[in-house]
Design an enzyme around this catalytic site. Sequence first.
Site, short mmCIF file in Angstrom:
data_model
loop_
_atom_site.label_atom_id
_atom_site.label_comp_id
_atom_site.label_asym_id
_atom_site.label_seq_id
_atom_site.Cartn_x
_atom_site.Cartn_y
_atom_site.Cartn_z
N ALA A 25 -24.74 1.51 21.61
CA ALA A 25 -24.72 1.91 23.52
C ALA A 25 -24.29 0.16 23.89
O ALA A 25 -24.12 -0.05 24.96
CB ALA A 25 -25.92 1.85 23.77
N PHE A 36 -30.33 2.63 25.36
CA PHE A 36 -31.57 2.79 25.13
C PHE A 36 -32.87 1.99 25.09
O PHE A 36 -33.97 1.68 25.18
CB PHE A 36 -31.89 3.54 23.42
CG PHE A 36 -31.22 5.24 23.17
CD1 PHE A 36 -31.54 5.61 24.34
CD2 PHE A 36 -31.37 5.81 22.44
CE1 PHE A 36 -30.36 7.11 25.13
CE2 PHE A 36 -30.63 7.25 21.72
CZ PHE A 36 -30.55 8.05 23.46
N GLN A 102 -21.59 5.74 17.70
CA GLN A 102 -22.55 6.03 17.99
C GLN A 102 -23.06 6.74 19.53
O GLN A 102 -23.54 7.40 19.49
CB GLN A 102 -24.01 5.52 18.07
CG GLN A 102 -24.37 5.04 16.43
CD GLN A 102 -25.33 3.88 16.38
OE1 GLN A 102 -26.29 3.80 15.73
NE2 GLN A 102 -24.31 2.53 15.90
N ILE A 104 -21.83 8.44 23.00
CA ILE A 104 -21.76 9.81 23.46
C ILE A 104 -20.86 9.81 25.21
O ILE A 104 -20.51 10.78 25.46
CB ILE A 104 -22.31 10.41 23.68
CG1 ILE A 104 -23.43 9.70 24.52
CG2 ILE A 104 -23.35 10.81 22.48
CD1 ILE A 104 -25.02 10.85 25.24
N HIS A 122 -22.71 11.30 17.30
CA HIS A 122 -23.86 11.66 17.96
C HIS A 122 -23.70 12.77 18.71
O HIS A 122 -23.62 12.92 20.09
CB HIS A 122 -24.57 10.40 18.48
CG HIS A 122 -24.90 9.58 17.36
ND1 HIS A 122 -25.63 8.47 18.21
CD2 HIS A 122 -25.36 10.03 16.34
CE1 HIS A 122 -26.72 8.19 16.72
NE2 HIS A 122 -26.23 8.90 15.77
N CYS A 130 -22.43 25.94 23.25
CA CYS A 130 -23.22 27.15 22.81
C CYS A 130 -24.03 26.80 22.07
O CYS A 130 -22.57 27.25 20.83
CB CYS A 130 -22.40 28.32 22.78
SG CYS A 130 -23.89 29.54 22.53
N SER A 196 -25.01 -2.78 18.49
CA SER A 196 -25.88 -1.61 17.98
C SER A 196 -27.27 -2.34 17.30
O SER A 196 -26.88 -3.41 16.74
CB SER A 196 -24.75 -0.90 16.97
OG SER A 196 -25.46 0.01 15.95
N ASN A 221 -23.61 -9.28 18.40
CA ASN A 221 -24.91 -7.88 18.61
C ASN A 221 -25.17 -9.35 19.48
O ASN A 221 -24.79 -10.58 18.98
CB ASN A 221 -25.37 -7.16 17.88
CG ASN A 221 -26.88 -6.11 18.82
OD1 ASN A 221 -25.64 -5.54 19.45
ND2 ASN A 221 -27.41 -6.58 18.61
N ILE A 239 -20.78 -9.08 24.82
CA ILE A 239 -19.65 -8.80 23.52
C ILE A 239 -17.86 -8.67 24.47
O ILE A 239 -17.30 -8.45 23.68
CB ILE A 239 -19.36 -6.89 23.61
CG1 ILE A 239 -20.97 -6.52 22.68
CG2 ILE A 239 -18.25 -5.78 23.07
CD1 ILE A 239 -21.09 -5.06 23.04
P1 NAD Z 1 -29.74 0.50 20.70
O1 NAD Z 1 -30.01 0.73 22.31
O2 NAD Z 1 -30.37 0.98 20.04
O3 NAD Z 1 -28.95 -0.78 20.39
C1 NAD Z 1 -28.11 -2.06 21.77
C2 NAD Z 1 -27.14 -2.97 21.23
O4 NAD Z 1 -26.58 -3.85 21.71
C3 NAD Z 1 -29.09 -3.98 20.92
O5 NAD Z 1 -29.41 -4.74 19.86
C4 NAD Z 1 -28.74 -4.89 22.71
O6 NAD Z 1 -28.99 -5.68 22.34
C5 NAD Z 1 -27.05 -4.73 22.03
N1 NAD Z 1 -26.58 -5.23 23.32
C6 NAD Z 1 -27.07 -4.39 24.78
N2 NAD Z 1 -25.67 -4.82 25.75
C7 NAD Z 1 -25.39 -5.92 24.95
C8 NAD Z 1 -24.01 -6.59 25.36
N3 NAD Z 1 -23.59 -6.29 26.26
N4 NAD Z 1 -23.59 -8.17 24.81
C9 NAD Z 1 -24.07 -7.84 23.71
N5 NAD Z 1 -25.21 -7.24 22.56
C10 NAD Z 1 -25.47 -5.34 23.77
O7 NAD Z 1 -28.14 1.73 20.17
P2 NAD Z 1 -27.21 2.20 19.10
O8 NAD Z 1 -27.60 0.96 18.00
O9 NAD Z 1 -26.19 2.65 19.47
O10 NAD Z 1 -28.52 3.33 18.89
C11 NAD Z 1 -29.13 4.14 19.79
C12 NAD Z 1 -28.41 5.39 20.37
O11 NAD Z 1 -28.45 5.37 21.70
C13 NAD Z 1 -27.82 5.87 19.19
O12 NAD Z 1 -28.08 7.29 19.11
C14 NAD Z 1 -26.24 6.29 20.53
O13 NAD Z 1 -25.81 7.59 20.57
C15 NAD Z 1 -27.51 6.81 21.51
N6 NAD Z 1 -26.48 5.92 23.14
C16 NAD Z 1 -25.84 6.46 23.60
C17 NAD Z 1 -24.97 5.53 24.80
C18 NAD Z 1 -23.73 5.40 25.17
O14 NAD Z 1 -23.05 6.66 24.88
N7 NAD Z 1 -23.16 4.83 26.18
C19 NAD Z 1 -26.20 5.05 25.09
C20 NAD Z 1 -27.29 5.14 25.61
C21 NAD Z 1 -27.53 5.45 24.13
#
Ligand code: NAD
Length: 267
Positions: A25, A36, A102, A104, A122, A130, A196, A221, A239
């Site tokens: 994310a 999240f 991960q 969506i 995901h 459906c 992530s 990260n 990032i």
């Molecule tokens: P996560 O929220 O657990 O981790 C995100 C990581 O990214 C964190 O460690 C955070 O510090 C870091 N981060 C955030 N913005 C940043 C930036 N600009 N630069 C550097 N680092 C940054 O997310 P995850 O590991 O993907 O796992 C959680 C779940 O979140 C997944 O299952 C995913 O499906 C879901 N999700 C997806 C979205 C999306 O599709 N964009 C949004 C929210 C949640």
Amino acid sequence: MRARALADARRLVRGARRIVGFTGAGISTESGIPDFRSPDGVWATNRTVTFQEFLASEAGRIEYWRQKVAAWPAMRKATPNAGHAAFVELHRQGRLGTLVTQNIDGLHQRAGLPADQVLELHGTTREAACLRCDDRISADEAARRVAAGELSPRCRDCGGFLKPATISFGQSLTPEVVTAAFEAARRCDLLLAVGSSLVVEPAASIPRAARLAGAGLVIVNREATPLDGMATVVVRGEIGEVLPDIVDSRSSDREVPEGGVEPERTA
Ligand code: NAD
């Protein structure tokens, strides 16, 4: 020390021929989609409706759809950012094999990665499926139907529950997608894990599998992750700032930006 991590990451990317990208994310927060776990993330504002609750209760389905429809306009409007573009650049350089995400939000494909190179662990929020016959409609159509009063829409073909085509808590991942992701990870020479927290399983085991099979592992990260200790290089920073620099085939190892970026080398 910090500049070294960035230079090392660049060198690893430049020397790699079969990179697997792995994103979470964090790569989409700069597009305005909250993650999240951050303080303004999804968990701070919504209660989680598990898959079991979605199946078992009309109230759960209505709450789930309410949350998804509320989130859809921002998701729909979001556009890819410099982090997504950096993976397209790797593809253009012929270095990127598979991109495992991960996320969506579909932003990797909208940035220009071919859909058949992207594995969405995901699922996707751009469609609703459906649960009985897998017939699919667009998220736009689903949102229109909910807004028109179908608070928990049903499939018009078979009457099954329609659900956004994402994997909910408690719902199984698609086995073929998971298998393909692990296979790609075991075959790559470098896995580039970006944005992530690396705590969600089985997703987090994919970079681990690449490393155990002998590939390099670069983690980009903002904060520490549980896999930092096994990574070849960890780059700490934003990032959109760090990733374009890492994948830029023209930049020299000596051209390390000063200020703002806070990379950190752990291995
Ligand atoms: P996560 O929220 O657990 O981790 C995100 C990581 O990214 C964190 O460690 C955070 O510090 C870091 N981060 C955030 N913005 C940043 C930036 N600009 N630069 C550097 N680092 C940054 O997310 P995850 O590991 O993907 O796992 C959680 C779940 O979140 C997944 O299952 C995913 O499906 C879901 N999700 C997806 C979205 C999306 O599709 N964009 C949004 C929210 C949640």
